[in-house]
Enzyme design. Sequence first.
Site, short mmCIF file in Angstrom:
data_model
loop_
_atom_site.label_atom_id
_atom_site.label_comp_id
_atom_site.label_asym_id
_atom_site.label_seq_id
_atom_site.Cartn_x
_atom_site.Cartn_y
_atom_site.Cartn_z
N CYS A 97 47.59 -18.62 -21.45
CA CYS A 97 46.01 -19.25 -22.02
C CYS A 97 46.24 -19.53 -23.91
O CYS A 97 46.42 -19.03 -24.39
CB CYS A 97 44.90 -18.10 -21.47
SG CYS A 97 43.63 -18.93 -21.89
N LEU A 98 45.48 -20.86 -23.48
CA LEU A 98 45.40 -21.69 -25.10
C LEU A 98 44.53 -20.99 -25.81
O LEU A 98 44.85 -20.34 -27.08
CB LEU A 98 44.95 -23.04 -24.92
CG LEU A 98 45.16 -24.21 -25.02
CD1 LEU A 98 44.47 -25.44 -25.21
CD2 LEU A 98 46.27 -24.06 -25.93
N GLU A 140 40.58 -20.79 -14.40
CA GLU A 140 39.53 -21.15 -15.05
C GLU A 140 37.76 -20.92 -14.64
O GLU A 140 37.61 -20.54 -15.12
CB GLU A 140 39.40 -22.85 -15.10
CG GLU A 140 40.70 -23.28 -15.29
CD GLU A 140 41.74 -23.04 -16.57
OE1 GLU A 140 40.97 -23.11 -17.49
OE2 GLU A 140 42.20 -23.17 -16.56
N HIS A 143 37.80 -17.83 -16.71
CA HIS A 143 37.32 -17.69 -17.53
C HIS A 143 35.19 -18.26 -17.75
O HIS A 143 34.59 -17.42 -18.99
CB HIS A 143 37.43 -19.08 -18.89
CG HIS A 143 38.75 -19.23 -19.58
ND1 HIS A 143 39.02 -18.48 -20.32
CD2 HIS A 143 39.94 -19.43 -18.59
CE1 HIS A 143 40.45 -18.15 -21.04
NE2 HIS A 143 40.92 -19.43 -20.17
NI NI Z 1 42.76 -19.81 -19.30
#
Ligand code: NI
Length: 167
Positions: A97-98, A140, A143
């Site tokens: 994950c960024l 996603e 998130h």
């Molecule tokens: Ni992520």
Amino acid sequence: MSVLSIRRLPDPILNQPTHLVGRFDAPTQRFIDQMIATMRHHPRCVGLAAPQVGSRLRIAVMDASAHPKAGRTHGLLVLVNPVLGEPEAAEIRREGCLSIPAFTGDVRRATRVHLRAQDREGQAYERRLEGFEAVVAQHEVDHLNGKLFLDRVANLATDVFRRKTYL
Ligand code: NI
């Protein structure tokens, strides 16, 4: 198109739920375009959710097609107000994950899901997602519910791995 800066752990916005999007006006569409540009800017990034760029709108973008693990995909998907249902099968895969650049983790995910969402213009659509693309969608949507892959690993001691660079 400007690239948005990435929020990283422990930024509290990453743990907060998002709000349903009701308007598909020019600012919303511009924000979606900026999210796509930001995803494309980061090599091998396959998905990005609004909290990662400091927004609490229920929006994510994804494109699993660039990834070597992808197989067949639907290409670019804009997920506004997404809902995932009908999860089937499951397997454990390594995720990154960024927003958590120093670690990867082994996470159990469904390998088939049904996606319902709205697109950039507010049009409702449905897709059946499989394999890597299904996993990206689950990551996603997590998130958007304030959850990170670290919340999903079965064992923080054995299922999380340090890495030197992102992907
Ligand atoms: Ni992520």
